[in-house]
Write a protein that holds these residues in place. Structure first.
Motif, PDB file in Angstrom:
ATOM      1  N   GLU A 220       0.822  -1.203   0.000  1.00  0.00           N
ATOM      2  CA  GLU A 220       0.000   0.000   0.000  1.00  0.00           C
ATOM      3  C   GLU A 220       0.863   1.263   0.000  1.00  0.00           C
ATOM      4  OE1 GLU A 220      -2.887  -0.108   3.171  1.00  0.00           O
ATOM      5  OE2 GLU A 220      -3.533   1.926   2.646  1.00  0.00           O
ATOM      6  N   THR A 221       1.927   1.250   0.786  1.00  0.00           N
ATOM      7  CA  THR A 221       2.838   2.400   0.854  1.00  0.00           C
ATOM      8  C   THR A 221       3.447   2.671  -0.520  1.00  0.00           C
ATOM      9  OG1 THR A 221       3.401   1.612   3.062  1.00  0.00           O
ATOM     10  CG2 THR A 221       4.784   3.356   2.153  1.00  0.00           C
ATOM     11  N   LEU A 222       3.880   1.588  -1.170  1.00  0.00           N
ATOM     12  CA  LEU A 222       4.487   1.750  -2.498  1.00  0.00           C
ATOM     13  C   LEU A 222       3.454   2.278  -3.489  1.00  0.00           C
ATOM     14  CD1 LEU A 222       6.858   1.336  -4.492  1.00  0.00           C
ATOM     15  CD2 LEU A 222       5.981  -0.971  -4.906  1.00  0.00           C
ATOM     16  N   LEU A 223       2.275   1.680  -3.464  1.00  0.00           N
ATOM     17  CA  LEU A 223       1.236   2.067  -4.424  1.00  0.00           C
ATOM     18  C   LEU A 223       0.880   3.550  -4.290  1.00  0.00           C
ATOM     19  CD1 LEU A 223      -0.387   0.823  -6.679  1.00  0.00           C
ATOM     20  CD2 LEU A 223      -2.190   0.267  -5.040  1.00  0.00           C
ATOM     21  N   ASN A 224       0.733   4.028  -3.053  1.00  0.00           N
ATOM     22  CA  ASN A 224       0.433   5.454  -2.836  1.00  0.00           C
ATOM     23  C   ASN A 224       1.528   6.337  -3.418  1.00  0.00           C
ATOM     24  OD1 ASN A 224      -1.986   5.055  -1.575  1.00  0.00           O
ATOM     25  ND2 ASN A 224      -1.101   4.967   0.494  1.00  0.00           N
ATOM     26  N   ALA A 225       2.781   5.935  -3.189  1.00  0.00           N
ATOM     27  CA  ALA A 225       3.908   6.744  -3.683  1.00  0.00           C
ATOM     28  C   ALA A 225       3.911   6.776  -5.208  1.00  0.00           C
ATOM     29  CB  ALA A 225       5.223   6.174  -3.151  1.00  0.00           C
ATOM     30  N   ILE A 226       3.653   5.617  -5.819  1.00  0.00           N
ATOM     31  CA  ILE A 226       3.637   5.550  -7.292  1.00  0.00           C
ATOM     32  C   ILE A 226       2.544   6.457  -7.841  1.00  0.00           C
ATOM     33  CG2 ILE A 226       3.102   4.050  -9.256  1.00  0.00           C
ATOM     34  CD1 ILE A 226       4.401   1.745  -7.679  1.00  0.00           C
ATOM     35  N   GLU A 227       1.353   6.384  -7.225  1.00  0.00           N
ATOM     36  CA  GLU A 227       0.229   7.185  -7.729  1.00  0.00           C
ATOM     37  C   GLU A 227       0.508   8.675  -7.580  1.00  0.00           C
ATOM     38  OE1 GLU A 227      -3.143   5.337  -5.871  1.00  0.00           O
ATOM     39  OE2 GLU A 227      -3.168   3.738  -7.395  1.00  0.00           O
ATOM     40  N   ASN A 228       1.065   9.065  -6.445  1.00  0.00           N
ATOM     41  CA  ASN A 228       1.417  10.479  -6.252  1.00  0.00           C
ATOM     42  C   ASN A 228       2.429  10.951  -7.284  1.00  0.00           C
ATOM     43  OD1 ASN A 228      -0.272  10.902  -4.120  1.00  0.00           O
ATOM     44  ND2 ASN A 228       1.274  10.404  -2.562  1.00  0.00           N
ATOM     45  N   ASP A 229       3.442  10.140  -7.518  1.00  0.00           N
ATOM     46  CA  ASP A 229       4.478  10.554  -8.470  1.00  0.00           C
ATOM     47  C   ASP A 229       3.934  10.620  -9.896  1.00  0.00           C
ATOM     48  OD1 ASP A 229       6.612  11.088  -6.782  1.00  0.00           O
ATOM     49  OD2 ASP A 229       7.138   8.974  -6.590  1.00  0.00           O
ATOM     50  N   LYS A 230       3.075   9.671 -10.232  1.00  0.00           N
ATOM     51  CA  LYS A 230       2.488   9.707 -11.586  1.00  0.00           C
ATOM     52  C   LYS A 230       1.651  10.974 -11.777  1.00  0.00           C
ATOM     53  CE  LYS A 230       2.455   4.963 -13.216  1.00  0.00           C
ATOM     54  NZ  LYS A 230       1.656   3.746 -13.484  1.00  0.00           N
ATOM     55  N   LYS A 231       0.917  11.371 -10.717  1.00  0.00           N
ATOM     56  CA  LYS A 231       0.120  12.603 -10.787  1.00  0.00           C
ATOM     57  C   LYS A 231       0.995  13.813 -11.064  1.00  0.00           C
ATOM     58  CE  LYS A 231      -3.512  11.442  -7.665  1.00  0.00           C
ATOM     59  NZ  LYS A 231      -3.540  11.417  -6.210  1.00  0.00           N
ATOM     60  N   GLU A 232       2.233  13.760 -10.552  1.00  0.00           N
ATOM     61  CA  GLU A 232       3.175  14.875 -10.745  1.00  0.00           C
ATOM     62  C   GLU A 232       3.853  14.819 -12.115  1.00  0.00           C
ATOM     63  OE1 GLU A 232       4.022  17.273  -8.286  1.00  0.00           O
ATOM     64  OE2 GLU A 232       2.289  16.440  -7.214  1.00  0.00           O
ATOM     65  N   GLY A 233       3.501  13.810 -12.909  1.00  0.00           N
ATOM     66  CA  GLY A 233       4.130  13.691 -14.231  1.00  0.00           C
ATOM     67  C   GLY A 233       5.463  12.960 -14.203  1.00  0.00           C
ATOM     68  N   LEU A 234       5.764  12.320 -13.084  1.00  0.00           N
ATOM     69  CA  LEU A 234       7.030  11.589 -12.974  1.00  0.00           C
ATOM     70  C   LEU A 234       6.864  10.142 -13.464  1.00  0.00           C
ATOM     71  CD1 LEU A 234       8.137  12.991  -9.495  1.00  0.00           C
ATOM     72  CD2 LEU A 234       8.886  13.727 -11.775  1.00  0.00           C
ATOM     73  N   ILE A 235       7.982   9.468 -13.635  1.00  0.00           N
ATOM     74  CA  ILE A 235       7.952   8.100 -14.170  1.00  0.00           C
ATOM     75  C   ILE A 235       8.568   7.127 -13.155  1.00  0.00           C
ATOM     76  CG2 ILE A 235       8.617   6.592 -16.088  1.00  0.00           C
ATOM     77  CD1 ILE A 235       9.086   9.147 -17.772  1.00  0.00           C
ATOM     78  N   PRO A 236       7.738   6.425 -12.383  1.00  0.00           N
ATOM     79  CA  PRO A 236       8.267   5.388 -11.482  1.00  0.00           C
ATOM     80  C   PRO A 236       8.848   4.248 -12.310  1.00  0.00           C
ATOM     81  CG  PRO A 236       6.031   6.016 -10.868  1.00  0.00           C
ATOM     82  CD  PRO A 236       6.284   6.587 -12.222  1.00  0.00           C
ATOM     83  N   PHE A 237      10.101   3.816 -12.023  1.00  0.00           N
ATOM     84  CA  PHE A 237      10.702   2.785 -12.891  1.00  0.00           C
ATOM     85  C   PHE A 237      11.451   1.701 -12.136  1.00  0.00           C
ATOM     86  CE2 PHE A 237      15.402   3.298 -13.283  1.00  0.00           C
ATOM     87  CZ  PHE A 237      15.565   4.318 -12.354  1.00  0.00           C
TER      88      PHE A 237
END
Ligand SMILES: *Cc1c(COP(=O)(O)O)cnc(C)c1O
Length: 477
Positions: A220-237
Motif C-alpha cells: 500500500e505504501t508503495l502504491l500510494n507513492a507511485i500514484e502520487n508521483d504519476k500525478k506529478e508527471g514523474l515516471i516510477p521505474f
C-alpha cells in the motif's frame, strides 16, 4: 623469487595463515592503535635494494597485526559476517596463478564458462525461478560482481536505459535528459545506503518509503507513492526491495510489492546481500517467496556462504537489458564467438575481472549442499541461543525479530545509557559489536560472524556484556 624458492616460501606462508586462523581467538579482536600508527613503523620510501624475505615476514607481526581488526575472531560480532574458508583460499591461490583477465570468452574460456555453470548451481541451491538460469535456454542468467553495491548500480543503470527507451517510444520529442529527470526509484527507509548511492550516481530521484512496525515495506505504501508521483508527471521505474536489512534483518513484503511493480512496469530488484545465503535451507526459503516477480536478484556468497571476498551473485531475468546498456565493442576486444558465449565485460562496470567462479566451485564441491546448510543452521542456532540469554534478563529487550544470525537488543533505558554501554564494551575490546538506530531508538547488534564461533563464545560475549552492564548501572544510580 623463483619457483624453487616459491615452493618453500609459499608453504611457509600457508603455515603462517593456518597458525593465524587457528590461534586468532587469543588476539584482541579490535586493535588499540591510533590513526597514523603505521607510517612510524616503516620507512617512508620503497627499498632501493631487495629486502630479505625473513625480514618481511617478521614485519607482519610488528607492522600489520597490531592494526588488524580480526573479522574471523569468534569474538567478532559487528556488522555482518564476511566469509572465509580454506577451500576458497585454495581457489584464490589457483586464480592468482592463472591470473587471467576474463573480460571476454576468448580471454579465458574456462573463466566465463565456469561462471555460467556456477551461477546455475547456486541458483538451484536457492531454488530460484527457472527463468534466472542460463541452462533454461531463456533470456536470464547470472554473473559474479564484486559487491552488492556494484550489483545494484549496474541493475539500476540497465533499468534506467530501458525506461528511457520506453518513454521515447511514447514521446519521441523528449530528450534523454528530460526523461531521466522524471525517473523515480523507490526503496524503504531500511534499505542499504549503497542503493541511495547508486541513485546519486545514476542519477535518478530516490524515494525512501516508510516501513510498517516490523520494518517491512508494504504494498500500500508503495502504491500510494507511485500514484502520487504519476500525478506529478514523474515516471516510477525501479524498486529495490531488501530481504534481510542491515539494521535488523527485516524483510520487505515481496508478495505485495511484486504484483504492483508488474502492473506498473517497474523493475523489481531484490537485495538479499546477507540473508540470501540462508535461502539454501528449505526452512528459510519462504523468505524468498515472491522472487518470481523480480527482474533481478542479488546476494553475497562472500558474506555468509564461505566464499572469501569478493563474490556477489547477481541474476538478471532479461540479460539483454544489461548487455545492451553498456555495450561498446572496440576491435581489439572482438572475437568470433561473441554471439554464442557471454562476454561478461558487458555485464559490469570495469573491463577486467578475476577468475572468481573458482571459489564457488571449490566451496560448493568441498562442503556440498548439506555442509553449507549445516553451516547456516549452526549460526542461526547460536543467534537463537544468544536471544534466549537476553530474554532471561528483564533489564534488556530484543529489537525486531531474530530470524537468522543477527540479534538486536538494548537496555530498557535511555539511548544515552545504551550508547555508554557499547562504548565501554568497545574500549575493553574483548568483543566487537556495532550499534544501529531506527526511529530514534538506539540498539546494539550482535551478529554471529566467524566460522569458529561456538556456544562458549556466545556465552563469553553475554558475560562480558553483563559485567559492563552491572558496572554501568551501579555507577548510574
Ligand atoms: C552488506 C550489504 C550491502 C553492501 O554489500 P557490498 O557487497 O559491500 O556492497 C548491501 N545491502 C545489504 C542488505 C547488505 O547487508
Amino acid at each position: 623469487m623463483d619457483s624453487k624458492e616459491f615452493r618453500i616460501r609459499g608453504k611457509e606462508m600457508i603455515d603462517l595463515v593456518a597458525d593465524y586462523l587457528e590461534n586468532i581467538e587469543n588476539r584482541q579482536v579490535l586493535p588499540s592503535v591510533k590513526p597514523g600508527y603505521l607510517k612510524d613503523l616503516i620507512p617512508s620510501e620503497a627499498p632501493a635494494h631487495p629486502d630479505k624475505w625473513e625480514d618481511l615476514v617478521s614485519d607482519i607481526e610488528r607492522v600489520i597485526m597490531p592494526g588488524v581488526t580480526h573479522w574471523h575472531s569468534p569474538h567478532f560480532h559487528a556488522y555482518f559476517p564476511t566469509a572465509n574458508s580454506y577451500p576458497a583460499i585454495c581457489a584464490d591461490i589457483l586464480s592468482d596463478a592463472i591470473a587471467c583477465i576474463g573480460f571476454s570468452w576468448i580471454a579465458t574460456p574456462a573463466c566465463t564458462e565456469l561462471e555460467v555453470v556456477m551461477m546455475d548451481w547456486l541458483a538451484r541451491l536457492l531454488n530460484m525461478p527457472e527463468f534466472y538460469l542460463a541452462s533454461s535456454g531463456g533470456l536470464g542468467g547470472g554473473v559474479i560482481q564484486g559487491t552488492a553495491s556494484e550489483s545494484v548500480l549496474v541493475t539500476l543503470l540497465s533499468a534506467r536505459n530501458k525506461a528511457i527507451h520506453e518513454a521515447k517510444l511514447e514521446h519521441p520529442e523528449w530528450s534523454d535528459y528530460l526523461i531521466r529527470s522524471k525517473l523515480v526509484a523507490y526503496c524503504s527507509d531500511q534499505s542499504h545506503s549503497s542503493f541511495e548511492r547508486a541513485t546519486l550516481l545514476a542519477p535518478v530521484k530516490c524515494r525512501k518509503l516508510p516501513c510498517d512496525k516490523k520494518y517491512s515495506l508494504r504494498g500500500e505504501t508503495l502504491l500510494n507513492a507511485i500514484e502520487n508521483d504519476k500525478k506529478e508527471g514523474l515516471i516510477p521505474f525501479f524498486v529495490c526491495a531488501t530481504l534481510g536489512t542491515t539494521s535488523v534483518c527485516s524483510y520487505d513484503n515481496l508478495e505485495e510489492l511484486g504484483p504492483i511493480c508488474h502492473e506498473n512496469n517497474i523493475w523489481l530488484h531484490i537485495d538479499a546481500a546477507y540473508a540470501g545465503s540462508a535461502f539454501i535451507c528449505p526452512e528459510f526459503r519462504p523468505y524468498l517467496n515472491g522472487v518470481e516477480f523480480s527482474d533481478s536478484f542479488n546476494f553475497n556468497p562472500h558474506k555468509w556462504l564461505l566464499v572469501n571476498f569478493d563474490c556477489s551473485a547477481l541474476w538478471i531475468k532479461n540479460r539483454s537489458f544489461i548487455v545492451d546498456s553498456f555495450n561498446v565493442d572496440p576491435i581489439y576486444l572482438k572475437h568470433e564467438h561473441q554471439n554464442v558465449a557471454p562476454d561478461f565485460r558487458h555485464w559490469q562496470i570495469p573491463l577486467g575481472r578475476r577468475f572468481r567462479s573458482l571459489k564457488l566451485w571449490f566451496v560448493m564441491r568441498i562442503y556440498g549442499a548439506t555442509g553449507l546448510q549445516d553451516y547456516i543452521r549452526k549460526h542461526v542456532d547460536l543467534a537463537k541461543y544468544f536471544e534466549s540469554l537476553v530474554n532471561k534478563d528483564d533489564r534488556f529487550e530484543i529489537v525486531g525479530e531474530v530470524t537468522l544470525g543477527l540479534v538486536c537488543f538494548r537496555l530498557k533505558q535511555s539511548n544515552e545509557l545504551n550508547e555508554n554501554l557499547l562504548k565501554i564494551i568497545t574500549q575493553d575490546a574483548k568483543i566487537y559489536m556495532v550499534p544501529s538506530k531506527i526511529n530514534d531508538i538506539y540498539f546494539l547488534r550482535f551478529a554471529i560472524c566467524a566460522s569458529s564461533t561456538e556456544k562458549r563464545h556466545v556465552e563469553f560475549a553475554w558475560e562480558n556484556i553483563l559485567k559492563h552492564t552491572d558496572i554501568l548501572l551501579k555507577n548510574n544510580q
